[in-house]
Write an enzyme that holds these catalytic residues in place. Structure first.
Site, PDB file in Angstrom:
ATOM      1  N   ARG A 286      41.853  55.061  32.564  1.00 44.40           N
ATOM      2  CA  ARG A 286      41.414  56.102  33.501  1.00 44.40           C
ATOM      3  C   ARG A 286      42.091  55.839  34.835  1.00 44.40           C
ATOM      4  O   ARG A 286      41.635  55.028  35.637  1.00 44.40           O
ATOM      5  CB  ARG A 286      39.891  56.095  33.652  1.00 44.40           C
ATOM      6  N   HIS A 329      46.157  51.467  41.925  1.00 44.42           N
ATOM      7  CA  HIS A 329      45.979  51.297  40.493  1.00 44.42           C
ATOM      8  C   HIS A 329      47.328  51.351  39.783  1.00 44.42           C
ATOM      9  O   HIS A 329      48.350  51.648  40.383  1.00 44.42           O
ATOM     10  CB  HIS A 329      45.044  52.374  39.949  1.00 44.42           C
TER      11      HIS A 329
END
Length: 827
Positions: A286, A329
């Site tokens: 995700r 991320h």
């Protein structure tokens, strides 16, 4: 007793992490969230400061008790839930519900489950990030407020049992509006001209006119002007070009590409990716970042150089185009690029292969191309044909991977023969084909995700549940639209003669695309009319931006909710009190027999047609809509036909043959057999001979083709392709099998694979509820929850049990609490 307790969300993740930590660490699972808003009340203090009321559900109490007891016995508790906002909220709930202390509680995060990443996380713990927690709380509270306040309005104004959601309702709106664009689209015809030429060596190629002709007259006139013309190469240009690889996968692009290349629904993509992540094979799935770590780039460079050569390597960085993407991320990538393939299961293996190829290609050299553009003139007029060709000089990243496309009409440039300026060409033929402009494409799951992302609506974790929710609520369905026949004209110049012919094509057919249902249309229209701000794309994107600001500590989440509610709540009250009830009906005409009105309308059990009024003394007549019939498209004639069924059309083998209509379309009832009538056949025209023909086909199809475990195996072809049926299970037969010649080994492999997948699915669903399943002796299953262990009888198939049935079994087995009666003294 271990000195450290590590808590993660899933048993699979716990199992993988446990391998990397020593004997001083005990890894346990919380089985997802351990606390949430109550299900039977709003659970938010709307009269005060909007603080949510979190509770531990009954089925999670045993998990919480176990974790609380373990936490008391260790020196340090490590909260190791995922690194996104939802994971942070899980860590916070664990801290609160287990009554942990700051002094011996540490929060660790990692985006891949590898030994290096886990040990690095343990060396660099942090505290709970309350900004991320608050961003998740804001999303949960806002969505609860919207759902709890809008749903009762829908019950009163449309029908009971409906519900509304902030992001889901916007997704439905996109689908409804796209369908209406398609319905209102008026195709415009024009004539596309393509010529086939050959050079002096006899090698053929095609060229076309850059502009279409608007009328048949113009197209014919042009072809006639080309009779006996001499064609030659008027101009030829070759230009170098390059093609660059796509960025590594984000959640959104993975869902899109898995849909295009593997035909996975987005929910399946996320389930497979979750399992690959928990097994330590890929990074966290995700994410909206396209970054790769330096280690990953080096790993990829080494793999490319060793496998293909140094000339194929080109380390590169990508930047995000998505607003609000979290650059810190990483993209989705394999944890070890030297692992080219995995052997987990068929679908996981294919998804891993896609991720590996995409990641490796992103770090490879550009493909070097040569593009050729040829212009062809003729002696009879000034019109120029053009031909385009493309030749790969160096394949670069194309050696591994090429991104898919959503454009169904995209044509690939091919190779051209050797040509030079001035070459005379032979004209094989020139064809002018009538072509109609096309309406916008219906959304697939993948293209809907792409559109939501473009609008800034939702985040990586929300796409799959959003699409699953609107399908589960039956606001949209994956359509199977058959289309209609349409004539078109083709004019051909060949051997100096121009001839014209009329051909037929099928248009408007769509399979697997998302279309709104009648109830989806009605709910959408009501919400757009009365709650335009909530359904506004800009507003929904602004809310997502505010969640991002909360996550970064730039905005107070309580104030954000208060600002929303003070505007939203008065509108809800006004609509509930004053808005008209949504009728969702069309007047189709008058019934000739009774003189009463005929309506297409939404009823308690779905879309239907009705003769008469609800207020009439005589009860109205009703008939359900069938197949692809909708309230907006059904005609008066089609509606009146629905009232003629069921009807008996004769006898076969001394049994009545009845044509009837049901929820899934028209069918023939013969004894205990139900035989579907093909979609393109009008049930009213099915006579006894045709019915007997369909019955015999069904009897032949239902005849067993073999047995397995003393149960018959049947095969057939349904809406989703060929299948076999065994033990009430429908098992899709994919293209790797020869469906017409299935061997015994094929059948066993298909059945065993399906059994394993069903068991995996059941285990996965139950694990989220704190229930474990283990295989016992002689093919049995054990159910375990806490200290309770139940051995299912061999006659009970664990895969057929619902979660509610399992909970009921556990409840019966659970030891009853002893109650003591208090003695009261008599006065």
């Amino acid at each position: 007793m271990a000195k450290n307790l590590v808590i993660v969300e899933s048993p699979a993740k716990a199992k993988t992490i446990e391998k990397f930590l020593g004997k001083d660490f005990q890894v346990e699972s919380s089985f997802g969230h351990i606390a949430d808003l109550p299900s039977k009340e709003i659970g938010i203090d709307v009269e005060g400061d909007f603080m949510p009321k979190y509770i531990v559900s009954t089925d999670k109490k045993a998990v919480v008790k176990k974790l609380k007891d373990l936490a008391k016995k260790v020196d340090t508790v490590w909260l190791a839930s995922d690194e996104d906002r939802e994971g942070e909220a899980i860590a916070w709930h664990l801290f609160e519900q287990l009554k942990l202390k700051d002094t011996n509680t540490k929060r660790i995060v990692f985006h891949e489950i590898t030994k290096k990443a886990i040990l690095k996380a343990v060396e660099n713990p942090r505290s709970i990030d309350y900004n991320l927690v608050n961003a998740q709380q804001a999303r949960r509270v806002l969505d609860r407020l919207v759902g709890y306040e809008l749903s009762p309005v829908l019950w009163r104004k449309i029908k009971g049992g409906l519900s509304a959601g902030r992001v889901q309702s916007v997704a439905v709106r996109l689908i409804v509006e796209r369908e209406r664009e398609i319905t209102s689209f008026k195709p415009v015809a024009s004539y596309k001209v393509v010529a086939e030429f050959s050079n002096s060596e006899g090698k053929k190629f095609k060229a076309n006119l850059p502009k279409n002709f608007k009328t048949k007259k113009d197209a014919e006139a042009f072809l006639n002007s080309c009779i006996a013309a001499d064609f030659k190469v008027d101009d030829l240009q070759k230009k170098p070009a390059k093609k660059s690889p796509a960025a590594p996968f984000t959640t959104s692009t993975l869902q899109q590409e898995a849909s295009r290349k593997l035909y996975f629904p987005v929910a399946k993509t996320m389930m497979m990716a979750q399992r690959l992540y928990e097994a330590g094979l890929i990074t966290y799935m995700r994410t909206d970042s396209v970054n790769l770590s330096d280690d990953a780039k080096i790993n990829a460079q080494e793999e490319i150089t060793s496998s293909y050569g140094a000339e194929y390597s080109k380390p590169r960085s990508f930047s995000n185009k998505t607003k609000g993407a979290q650059e810190a991320h990483e993209a989705i990538r394999p944890t070890d690029m030297s692992t080219h393939t995995v052997s987990v299961d068929y679908d996981q293996d294919r998804l891993y292969d896609l991720i590996w190829k995409r990641t490796l290609a992103s770090q490879m050299s550009d493909a070097q191309l040569e593009r050729t553009n040829v212009k062809i003139s003729n002696s009879n007029n000034k019109t120029i044909f053009t031909a385009n060709g493309e030749m790969i000089k160096f394949d670069g990243f194309l050696k591994v991977y090429l991104e898919g496309t959503d454009n169904e009409d995209e044509e690939q440039d091919g190779m051209l023969p050797n040509l030079t300026i001035g070459d005379l060409l032979s004209n094989e033929n020139i064809i002018a084909t009538e072509r109609y402009s096309r309406p916008p494409y219906r959304y697939t799951e993948a293209s809907l995700v792409k559109r939501l992302e473009e609008l800034g609506i939702g985040r990586p974790s929300t796409y799959a549940p959003t699409i699953s929710t609107i399908q589960r609520r039956e606001y949209v369905v994956k359509g199977a639209i058959d289309g209609v026949d349409r004539d078109y004209t083709q004019i051909i110049l060949s051997n100096d003669k121009v001839v014209s012919e009329v051909l037929t094509e099928k248009v408007g057919s769509d399979k697997g695309k998302i279309v709104p249902t009648d109830i989806g249309n009605i709910v959408n229209d009501f919400l757009v009319e009365n709650f335009s701000n909530v359904l506004d794309f800009g507003f929904t994107a602004k809310v997502e931006s505010e969640f991002d600001d909360i996550a970064e500590g730039k905005e107070d989440w309580i104030e954000m909710i208060k600002d929303f509610y003070k505007t939203f709540h008065p509108i809800v009250e006004d609509v509930a009190a004053n808005a008209e009830r949504a009728k969702g009906e069309r007047l189709l005409g008058i019934d000739p027999d009774s003189g009463k009105n005929v309506y297409a309308r939404l009823g308690r059990f779905g879309a239907m047609v009705q003769i008469g009024e609800a207020t009439d003394e005589e009860k109205p007549k009703f008939a359900s809509l069938q197949g692809d019939q909708t309230l907006t498209t059904i005609t008066y004639e089609e509606a009146m036909d629905l009232f003629k069924l069921p009807k008996t059309i004769g006898e076969y083998e001394d049994v009545d043959v009845i044509v009837a209509s049901g929820r899934f379309g028209p069918y023939i009832k013969f004894d205990k057999m139900f035989v579907s009538i093909p979609r393109d056949e009008n049930p009213m025209s099915v006579d006894l001979n045709r019915a007997i023909e369909l019955i015999k086909e069904k009897q032949e199809a239902d005849a067993p083709i073999g047995t397995y475990e003393d149960l018959p195996i049947q095969k057939g072809v349904g809406r989703f392709g060929p299948f076999i049926k065994w033990n009430s299970m429908f098992i899709n037969v994919n293209k790797k099998y020869d469906f017409d010649n299935l061997t015994r080994e094929n059948l066993v492999e298909l059945i065993e694979d399906k059994k394993r997948k069903e068991i995996e699915k059941v285990i996965h669903n139950w694990e989220e509820e704190g229930i474990r399943v283990e295989k016992a002796r002689w093919g049995r299953f054990n159910i375990l929850k806490g200290k309770i262990k139940i051995e299912l009888p061999k006659t009970v198939d664990a895969t057929k049990l619902t979660l509610e049935e399992v909970k009921g079994i556990i409840e019966k087995k659970a030891p009853k609490k002893k109650t003591t009666k208090r003695k009261t003294k008599k006065k």
